[in-house]
Design a protein around this motif. Structure first.
Motif, PDB file in Angstrom:
ATOM      1  N   ALA A   1       0.692   6.678   4.100  1.00 13.41           N
ATOM      2  CA  ALA A   1       1.484   7.421   3.545  1.00 13.41           C
ATOM      3  C   ALA A   1       0.559   8.763   2.687  1.00 13.41           C
ATOM      4  O   ALA A   1       1.083   9.320   1.974  1.00 13.41           O
ATOM      5  N   GLY A   2      -0.657   9.024   3.357  1.00 14.24           N
ATOM      6  CA  GLY A   2      -1.704  10.007   2.957  1.00 14.24           C
ATOM      7  C   GLY A   2      -2.345   9.722   1.858  1.00 14.24           C
ATOM      8  O   GLY A   2      -3.056  10.773   1.354  1.00 14.24           O
ATOM      9  N   GLY A   3      -2.668   8.622   1.492  1.00 16.90           N
ATOM     10  CA  GLY A   3      -3.658   8.455   0.432  1.00 16.90           C
ATOM     11  C   GLY A   3      -5.215   8.401   0.625  1.00 16.90           C
ATOM     12  O   GLY A   3      -5.437   7.974   1.729  1.00 16.90           O
TER      13      GLY A   3
ATOM     14  N   ARG B   1       2.768   1.788  -3.497  1.00 20.06           N
ATOM     15  CA  ARG B   1       1.929   1.993  -4.501  1.00 20.06           C
ATOM     16  C   ARG B   1       1.432   3.431  -4.416  1.00 20.06           C
ATOM     17  O   ARG B   1       1.138   4.408  -5.365  1.00 20.06           O
ATOM     18  N   MET B   2       1.115   3.840  -3.086  1.00 14.10           N
ATOM     19  CA  MET B   2       0.969   5.335  -2.740  1.00 14.10           C
ATOM     20  C   MET B   2       2.097   6.290  -3.195  1.00 14.10           C
ATOM     21  O   MET B   2       1.884   7.367  -3.966  1.00 14.10           O
ATOM     22  N   PHE B   3       3.246   5.834  -3.021  1.00 18.29           N
ATOM     23  CA  PHE B   3       4.494   6.508  -3.404  1.00 18.29           C
ATOM     24  C   PHE B   3       4.557   6.530  -4.799  1.00 18.29           C
ATOM     25  O   PHE B   3       4.835   7.727  -5.509  1.00 18.29           O
TER      26      PHE B   3
ATOM     27  N   ALA C   1      -1.195   2.423   2.489  1.00 14.52           N
ATOM     28  CA  ALA C   1      -1.480   3.479   1.692  1.00 14.52           C
ATOM     29  C   ALA C   1      -1.994   4.781   2.161  1.00 14.52           C
ATOM     30  O   ALA C   1      -1.868   5.887   1.994  1.00 14.52           O
TER      31      ALA C   1
ATOM     32  N   ARG D   1       6.542   9.543  -5.566  1.00 16.48           N
ATOM     33  CA  ARG D   1       8.100   9.724  -4.516  1.00 16.48           C
ATOM     34  C   ARG D   1       8.904   8.604  -4.600  1.00 16.48           C
ATOM     35  O   ARG D   1       8.392   7.561  -4.863  1.00 16.48           O
TER      36      ARG D   1
ATOM     37  N   GLY E   1       0.610  -1.267   0.116  1.00 16.01           N
ATOM     38  CA  GLY E   1      -0.087  -0.111  -0.051  1.00 16.01           C
ATOM     39  C   GLY E   1       0.796   1.155   0.008  1.00 16.01           C
ATOM     40  O   GLY E   1       0.702   2.225  -0.703  1.00 16.01           O
ATOM     41  N   ILE E   2       1.852   1.219   0.733  1.00  7.84           N
ATOM     42  CA  ILE E   2       2.642   2.295   0.888  1.00  7.84           C
ATOM     43  C   ILE E   2       3.476   2.543  -0.565  1.00  7.84           C
ATOM     44  O   ILE E   2       3.653   3.755  -1.182  1.00  7.84           O
TER      45      ILE E   2
ATOM     46  N   ASP F   1      -6.898   7.517  -4.190  1.00  7.60           N
ATOM     47  CA  ASP F   1      -5.467   7.098  -4.580  1.00  7.60           C
ATOM     48  C   ASP F   1      -5.234   5.675  -4.791  1.00  7.60           C
ATOM     49  O   ASP F   1      -4.669   5.233  -5.875  1.00  7.60           O
ATOM     50  N   VAL F   2      -5.665   4.792  -3.911  1.00  6.97           N
ATOM     51  CA  VAL F   2      -5.532   3.450  -3.883  1.00  6.97           C
ATOM     52  C   VAL F   2      -6.647   2.446  -3.473  1.00  6.97           C
ATOM     53  O   VAL F   2      -7.451   2.923  -2.764  1.00  6.97           O
TER      54      VAL F   2
ATOM     55  N   ARG G   1       2.841  -9.659  -7.211  1.00  6.06           N
ATOM     56  CA  ARG G   1       2.509  -8.491  -7.850  1.00  6.06           C
ATOM     57  C   ARG G   1       3.641  -7.567  -8.333  1.00  6.06           C
ATOM     58  O   ARG G   1       3.205  -6.377  -8.715  1.00  6.06           O
TER      59      ARG G   1
ATOM     60  N   GLN H   1      -4.365   3.542  -7.980  1.00  6.37           N
ATOM     61  CA  GLN H   1      -3.507   2.612  -8.104  1.00  6.37           C
ATOM     62  C   GLN H   1      -4.458   1.168  -7.568  1.00  6.37           C
ATOM     63  O   GLN H   1      -5.117   1.431  -6.570  1.00  6.37           O
ATOM     64  N   TYR H   2      -4.451   0.387  -8.395  1.00  3.98           N
ATOM     65  CA  TYR H   2      -5.400  -0.881  -8.134  1.00  3.98           C
ATOM     66  C   TYR H   2      -4.605  -2.083  -7.686  1.00  3.98           C
ATOM     67  O   TYR H   2      -3.714  -2.544  -8.305  1.00  3.98           O
ATOM     68  N   ILE H   3      -4.752  -2.211  -6.244  1.00  2.89           N
ATOM     69  CA  ILE H   3      -3.850  -3.588  -5.816  1.00  2.89           C
ATOM     70  C   ILE H   3      -4.528  -4.774  -5.885  1.00  2.89           C
ATOM     71  O   ILE H   3      -5.483  -4.894  -4.889  1.00  2.89           O
TER      72      ILE H   3
ATOM     73  N   ALA I   1       2.029   6.268  -6.901  1.00  2.68           N
ATOM     74  CA  ALA I   1       0.804   7.307  -7.447  1.00  2.68           C
ATOM     75  C   ALA I   1       1.432   9.014  -7.424  1.00  2.68           C
ATOM     76  O   ALA I   1       0.869   9.658  -8.157  1.00  2.68           O
TER      77      ALA I   1
END
Lengths: 297, 370
Positions: B70-72, A84-86, B67, A91, A81-82, B21-22, A118, B50-52, A88
């Motif tokens: 991390a602020g999403g 993929r957020m980075f 996510a 970062r 999750g972290i 965002d995610v 993944r 972002q699709y996980i 997006a």
């Protein structure tokens, strides 16, 4: 192997002094060099385990990098999750999971496999003290054959799970093994892992004085005996290609007797001759596989 | 724009327009259509998330936690076994004060395998610190998603929100929906204390009793505060988009002698039952709880109360019935109905009210009075 010198390792420290880690802790030694190699622009994701236990108590922290704690079985998923957020948000901060053997080989294996499949962009480091150290040394999938733990009081009857083969089956761009007793090798491998995109894995043997029952000043020696005897092998795989690291190359030529490694640790006290032979056979098989793979054109 | 869609599609459309965002996704019946539709939106470029595609619900919630840390803005959807599998992480999400939004398509728990509607899955999450809302129509499901993001991310709340909709009876039912352009109804996400290596912090670090206790108090306080944020958000929604929602939905309650209390689609069936009973001269009303956490203050004084529970707490009783009893000085007739997707019609509900035995508990169709 490249010529490694201690001088290329930065003086910067990312673990503050006086943590509550045990004296001679191989795990904290491992983390020290991981962080020196990775530098400050990282996020550490940490499941339950010894490192989570010595990180300090709120509102203080023993680390000068962000640490995201997460449930025991969830480190790789949380890191996904972290990461993929980075991605997006563009970062470039690196995401590093720092998990023990229980959190990796056992309870965290599903999340780990999913994150590798993944192609999550992160580095996963397993510090392996071959049991659940933080809860007082119960057997894990990483406990070697014959080792006594509080849940295998007569010695473990099964062999250590081959997590590296499981990881290799996910075809990561880079994976390696290391040992806290060889900091230059560990440092170099962490640096190298972080140059790849995608999931990378470093499996680090981290000797544990209270768990392995040896006196705390012997951590380096015990780790070196593990490598010199062949109980632990140092190598790396770049895009699947195996390169044996120098200390293990030396051990393959002339290993020290396994008994030297076993006898310095209380956890192998009273191990029977048959089990020792089984362990020796495992080592011979591992070295044989290495030679075969190296000889392959 | 008006269109006819299923509850699941409506949820997915709203999520798309809320721009997470995610999205972390794992399939489970009857929720799957939500994450499939979101995958289509991402694949076709309609949604830049972002699709996980995680390997389990436990990981779905863990990925949302990562996510969000991390602020999403994050979303996931689940049902039943999936919700229970992520239970460890739902507690974590709330304790870490992360405004994750999740659709939970209410479904029965195994064994035996049963994919039909029941609320016991959501009830097992009621003490986690999630806000829980139960919707009763496709339009309400759609609208509530927008409100859920705004409420969750509000700096007075910062808690995750679970939007519950009944499996099949709402998830797979097609109804007309009037879609909206949310515009700035959901402000850009800004979470305090997001991960930042320039300002390194420990998240979820070891915490002693004093600080832990204070964090729990803060969570309880935010949950209480969320009532005013929900009301403000619902009134802003009504102002902008013309549809009004409350903490509860009351139907012919003000002069009622007997009120039937329920959650989800049963509340819509109940309204038909009320009309039937009123025609018979019975002064009945329906009170559907929209928000279950925070639990709304109700005014039931002087009324007889029939509570329908599509859930059960063994050794205790219907969860909703006991919630009503514990918060209101009223006597309750507790009806356990609809477990395992048992069909409950408006005629059945009218029967519950006609044949009420205040103070008792009945299991509809099995043991009518205990």
């Amino acid at each position: 192997m490249e010529m490694d010198t201690i001088t290329e390792i930065p003086d910067d420290e990312y673990i503050l002094k006086c943590t509550s880690a045990c004296a001679g802790c191989g795990d904290s030694l491992t983390l020290r060099y991981v962080l020196k190699a990775a530098g400050p622009d990282i996020v550490l994701v940490m499941p339950a385990g010894c490192t989570a236990a010595f990180q300090g108590i709120y509102p203080k922290t023993a680390f000068t990098v962000p640490v995201v704690n997460i449930a025991f079985g969830a480190a790789a998923a949380c890191a996904s999750g972290i990461s993929r957020m980075f991605l997006a948000t563009g970062r470039t901060t690196k995401v590093i999971v720092y998990a023990g053997d229980g959190g990796t080989l056992d309870i965290g294996l599903q999340a780990l496999s999913g994150a590798f499949e993944r192609r999550t962009d992160f580095l996963y480091i397993c510090y392996d003290n071959e049991a659940y150290g933080n809860t007082g040394m119960q057997r894990s999938g990483a406990t070697p054959l014959g080792a006594k733990t509080t849940t295998t009081p007569a010695g473990k009857a099964e062999v250590k799970k081959d997590i590296d083969a499981i990881i290799a089956a996910h075809n990561p761009p880079y994976q390696a093994t290391a040992c806290a007793s060889y900091p230059q090798d560990l440092f170099r491998k962490v640096r190298k892992a972080l140059t790849f995109r995608g999931p990378t894995f470093i499996h680090v043997l981290s000797p544990c004085p209270p768990g392995w029952r040896y006196s705390s000043e012997k951590t380096i020696e015990v780790g070196r005996l593990a490598v010199k005897s062949g109980m632990w092998a140092l190598w790396e795989r770049e895009h699947g290609n195996l390169a044996i690291s120098a200390p293990t190359k030396a051990a393959m030529k002339k290993p020290v007797p396994l008994e030297e490694y076993l006898s310095v640790q209380g956890r192998f006290k009273g191990i029977d001759g048959t089990t020792v032979e089984q362990l020796k056979e495992q080592i011979r098989e591992t070295f044989h596989r290495f030679r075969e793979e190296e000889d392959r054109p | 724009m008006k269109k006819i869609v299923t509850g699941n599609k409506a949820i997915a459309e709203a999520v798309r327009d809320a721009k997470p965002d995610v999205v972390a996704a794992y399939p489970i019946t009857p929720q799957t259509e939500i994450v499939e539709t979101l995958a289509e939106y991402v694949s076709s470029g309609q949604l830049a998330s972002q699709y996980i595609a995680v390997e389990s619900e436990h990981s779905a919630m863990a990925a949302c936690i990562g996510a969000s840390t991390a602020g999403g803005r994050t979303f996931t959807a689940t049902s039943s076994q999936g919700l229970l599998y992520m239970h460890e992480m739902t507690n974590w999400a709330a304790g870490a004060r992360l405004p994750i939004v999740m659709a939970n398509v209410n479904r029965t728990l195994a064994p035996g395998w049963n994919i039909w509607a029941e609320h016991t899955d959501a009830m097992q999450e009621r003490d986690t610190g999630w806000l829980q809302v139960f919707v009763s129509t496709v339009q309400e499901a759609y609208d509530t998603i927008f409100m859920a993001f705004r409420i969750a991310e509000h700096n007075k709340v910062l808690l995750p929100v679970m939007v519950n909709l009944d499996g099949f009876t709402l998830s797979h039912i097609m109804q007309p929906v009037d879609t909206i352009e949310p515009g700035d109804f959901i402000p850009p996400i800004h979470l305090p204390d997001s991960v930042d290596p320039k300002n390194p912090k420990g998240y979820g670090t070891i915490t002693g009793p004093g600080d832990y206790f204070r964090f729990r108090w803060e969570l309880a306080h935010s949950m209480r505060e969320s009532v005013s944020v929900i009301e403000e958000t619902q009134s802003e929604f009504a102002k902008r988009f013309g549809r009004t929602y409350g903490l509860t939905e009351e139907y012919r309650c003000s002069d009622a002698d007997v009120v039937v209390v329920s959650l989800g689609t049963l509340g819509k069936e109940a309204e038909v039952a009320i009309d039937i009973l009123r025609d018979e001269g019975i002064k009945a009303g329906s009170l559907r709880l929209r928000w279950f956490r925070p639990f709304p203050e109700l005014d039931l004084a002087g009324k007889e109360v029939v509570v329908i529970d599509r859930d059960y707490s063994f050794g205790f009783g219907g969860v909703l019935a006991h919630s009503i009893r514990s918060k209101n000085l009223v006597k309750v007739y507790s009806v356990i109905a609809g477990l395992g997707g048992q069909e409950v019609t408006y005629d059945d509900i009218a029967g519950f009210i006609r044949n009420r035995r205040i103070g008792g508990e009945s299991w509809f169709g099995v043991n009518d009075h205990v």
